[in-house]
Design a protein around this motif. Structure first.
Motif, PDB file in Angstrom:
ATOM      1  N   PRO A 269       0.699  -1.103   0.046  1.00 43.52           N
ATOM      2  CA  PRO A 269       0.011   0.010  -0.248  1.00 43.52           C
ATOM      3  C   PRO A 269       0.892   1.333   0.004  1.00 43.52           C
ATOM      4  O   PRO A 269       1.740   1.376   0.778  1.00 43.52           O
ATOM      5  N   ARG A 270       0.535   2.283  -0.529  1.00 40.23           N
ATOM      6  CA  ARG A 270       1.166   3.658  -0.578  1.00 40.23           C
ATOM      7  C   ARG A 270       0.550   4.438   0.347  1.00 40.23           C
ATOM      8  O   ARG A 270      -0.407   4.268   0.848  1.00 40.23           O
TER       9      ARG A 270
ATOM     10  N   LEU B 198      -8.596   5.100  -1.098  1.00 41.67           N
ATOM     11  CA  LEU B 198      -8.826   3.966  -0.081  1.00 41.67           C
ATOM     12  C   LEU B 198      -9.246   2.712  -0.790  1.00 41.67           C
ATOM     13  O   LEU B 198      -8.851   1.710  -0.458  1.00 41.67           O
ATOM     14  N   ALA B 199     -10.090   2.841  -1.816  1.00 44.17           N
ATOM     15  CA  ALA B 199     -10.490   1.830  -2.773  1.00 44.17           C
ATOM     16  C   ALA B 199      -9.348   0.985  -3.337  1.00 44.17           C
ATOM     17  O   ALA B 199      -9.536  -0.151  -3.412  1.00 44.17           O
ATOM     18  N   ALA B 200      -8.280   1.695  -3.712  1.00 43.15           N
ATOM     19  CA  ALA B 200      -7.295   1.217  -4.294  1.00 43.15           C
ATOM     20  C   ALA B 200      -6.150   0.493  -3.178  1.00 43.15           C
ATOM     21  O   ALA B 200      -5.182  -0.189  -3.655  1.00 43.15           O
ATOM     22  N   GLY B 201      -6.649   0.566  -1.791  1.00 44.52           N
ATOM     23  CA  GLY B 201      -5.803  -0.045  -0.895  1.00 44.52           C
ATOM     24  C   GLY B 201      -4.678   0.678  -0.281  1.00 44.52           C
ATOM     25  O   GLY B 201      -3.807   0.404   0.270  1.00 44.52           O
ATOM     26  N   ASP B 202      -4.588   2.158  -0.877  1.00 43.96           N
ATOM     27  CA  ASP B 202      -3.824   2.994  -0.240  1.00 43.96           C
ATOM     28  C   ASP B 202      -4.053   3.286   1.248  1.00 43.96           C
ATOM     29  O   ASP B 202      -5.160   3.336   1.743  1.00 43.96           O
TER      30      ASP B 202
ATOM     31  N   THR C  69      -9.285   6.725   7.152  1.00 47.88           N
ATOM     32  CA  THR C  69      -8.303   7.567   7.155  1.00 47.88           C
ATOM     33  C   THR C  69      -7.527   7.753   8.543  1.00 47.88           C
ATOM     34  O   THR C  69      -8.295   7.718   9.421  1.00 47.88           O
ATOM     35  N   VAL C  70      -6.526   8.242   8.385  1.00 48.72           N
ATOM     36  CA  VAL C  70      -5.908   8.759   9.373  1.00 48.72           C
ATOM     37  C   VAL C  70      -6.079  10.329   9.468  1.00 48.72           C
ATOM     38  O   VAL C  70      -5.778  10.895   8.466  1.00 48.72           O
ATOM     39  N   HIS C  71      -6.391  11.002  10.609  1.00 46.16           N
ATOM     40  CA  HIS C  71      -6.658  12.187  10.895  1.00 46.16           C
ATOM     41  C   HIS C  71      -5.588  13.145  11.752  1.00 46.16           C
ATOM     42  O   HIS C  71      -5.287  12.842  12.661  1.00 46.16           O
ATOM     43  N   LEU C  72      -4.998  14.000  10.931  1.00 44.57           N
ATOM     44  CA  LEU C  72      -4.162  14.972  11.577  1.00 44.57           C
ATOM     45  C   LEU C  72      -4.791  16.438  11.472  1.00 44.57           C
ATOM     46  O   LEU C  72      -5.187  16.751  10.489  1.00 44.57           O
ATOM     47  N   VAL C  73      -4.507  17.017  12.662  1.00 45.02           N
ATOM     48  CA  VAL C  73      -4.997  18.511  12.832  1.00 45.02           C
ATOM     49  C   VAL C  73      -3.737  19.363  12.755  1.00 45.02           C
ATOM     50  O   VAL C  73      -3.026  19.176  13.655  1.00 45.02           O
ATOM     51  N   ALA C  74      -3.843  20.570  11.965  1.00 49.32           N
ATOM     52  CA  ALA C  74      -2.772  21.541  12.041  1.00 49.32           C
ATOM     53  C   ALA C  74      -3.223  22.357  11.141  1.00 49.32           C
ATOM     54  O   ALA C  74      -4.006  22.492  10.180  1.00 49.32           O
TER      55      ALA C  74
ATOM     56  N   PHE D 173       5.787   9.977   3.368  1.00 53.47           N
ATOM     57  CA  PHE D 173       4.686   9.528   2.466  1.00 53.47           C
ATOM     58  C   PHE D 173       5.429   9.128   1.164  1.00 53.47           C
ATOM     59  O   PHE D 173       6.426   9.931   0.629  1.00 53.47           O
ATOM     60  N   ASP D 174       4.690   8.335   0.352  1.00 57.90           N
ATOM     61  CA  ASP D 174       4.907   8.148  -1.156  1.00 57.90           C
ATOM     62  C   ASP D 174       4.614   9.257  -1.681  1.00 57.90           C
ATOM     63  O   ASP D 174       5.282   9.728  -2.833  1.00 57.90           O
ATOM     64  N   ALA D 175       3.559   9.981  -1.365  1.00 57.59           N
ATOM     65  CA  ALA D 175       3.022  10.874  -2.190  1.00 57.59           C
ATOM     66  C   ALA D 175       2.069  11.834  -1.364  1.00 57.59           C
ATOM     67  O   ALA D 175       1.429  11.473  -0.270  1.00 57.59           O
TER      68      ALA D 175
END
Length: 314
Positions: free
Chosen positions: A6-7, A27-31, A47-52, A69-71
């Motif tokens: 997974p990316r 998400l559907a692609a498995g990332d 998803t993972v949620h980051l707040v900033a 991250f990959d992207a």
């Protein structure tokens, strides 16, 4: 798409419209998808949620921690200051940085031919970080300039592979928060005048689902620099209105021409077409605007009906 593993993809912004559709595709692609925003809205499940605050470099670094991250897909980079912060923070953290840009970078180009990416080369753009980019009124009034200068910040000796997707005017979906196409629906329904330039020039468009598809595709590519994203074909304001009127048999389309002053959304005094041949040469297959326009109108009619129902209940 077949992936060995997974990316890791970070989406900055992306809580609405085509951003949330992009996240769904990833998400559907498995990332593995991380979403970073100010916390005003929750990201999609999974998803993972980051707040900033992306304008605050210390806040951004603290939220990211040691993540890499990959992207990165940056949906909300509007100014060169934001780009400068992102450039510093993500150096060494990502294998690819994809900035969502806009057709408005071409706002000063008055060409009779569709504009190409080279017509606005980020390396030729002067960056002025001292302009009042923290002033929302200034930023709104200089949207195209902000995007141009943001591109220039990333393009100058880039510290990571970088690309800017210059997005055509987006239509469609049952959640178009801009209200621009709905403007025409309401006026045609009521028979109210639609103000257009005396000479109404065409523009390029893209459906909300298609731009989400394009961004998902672009995450997995390795091209760099600007790329135009627009469906094949062009439309004038009158073309838009004809498509709407075809689904509103009891409405009336009334045009009011104006040589100066404000006109209706998507009404242009100069040609506003983008050349999409670079993306096509890279392997992307766009749809045709006239084929998906009826669908976009149907979706907008549904939005307008719900808005009307909500208003009656207030």
């Amino acid at each position: 798409m077949v992936m060995d593993k997974p990316r890791e993809v970070l989406v900055i912004g992306g809580s609405r419209y085509f951003g949330k559709r992009l996240i769904a595709r990833l998400l559907a692609a498995g990332d593995r998808v991380t979403v970073l925003n100010r916390g005003s809205s929750a990201p999609p499940p999974g998803t993972v949620h980051l707040v900033a605050d992306r304008d605050d470099e210390a806040s951004l670094r603290a939220a990211l921690g040691s993540r890499v991250f990959d992207a990165v897909v940056d949906q909300v980079c509007y100014t060169p200051r934001q780009a400068a912060v992102a450039r510093r923070v993500f150096t060494g953290r990502t294998g690819r940085y994809l900035m969502t840009s806009t057709v408005e970078v071409y706002e000063y180009e008055d060409s009779l031919a569709p504009v190409r990416e080279a017509d606005v080369d980020p390396l030729d753009v002067v960056v002025d970080l001292e302009l009042p980019w923290n002033d929302s009124e200034f930023t709104d009034a200089h949207y195209g300039e902000g995007k141009r200068q943001a591109e220039a910040v990333f393009a100058t000796d880039p510290p990571f592979p970088w690309a800017a997707v210059r997005v055509a005017h987006v239509l469609g979906g049952d959640d178009d928060f801009t209200g621009r196409l709905e403007h025409y629906v309401s006026r045609i329904r009521a028979g109210e005048p639609i103000t257009v330039p005396t000479v109404n020039q065409p523009a390029t468009y893209i459906h909300v689902e298609e731009i989400a598809d394009f961004l998902f595709w672009a995450v997995g590519q390795d091209f760099t620099g600007p790329v135009n994203a627009a469906s094949h074909g062009r439309l004038t304001t009158r073309d838009l209105c004809e498509a709407i009127a075809a689904q509103l048999p009891y409405g009336e389309t009334v045009f009011r021409e104006s040589e100066i002053g404000e006109v209706s959304p998507f009404s242009f005094r100069r040609f506003y077409g983008m050349d999409n041949s670079r993306a096509v040469a890279l392997g992307y297959r766009f749809g045709d605007v006239r084929r998906w326009l009826p669908r976009a109108v149907t979706e907008t009619l549904g939005t307008a009906a719900r808005s009307g129902a909500a208003g009656k209940g207030d």
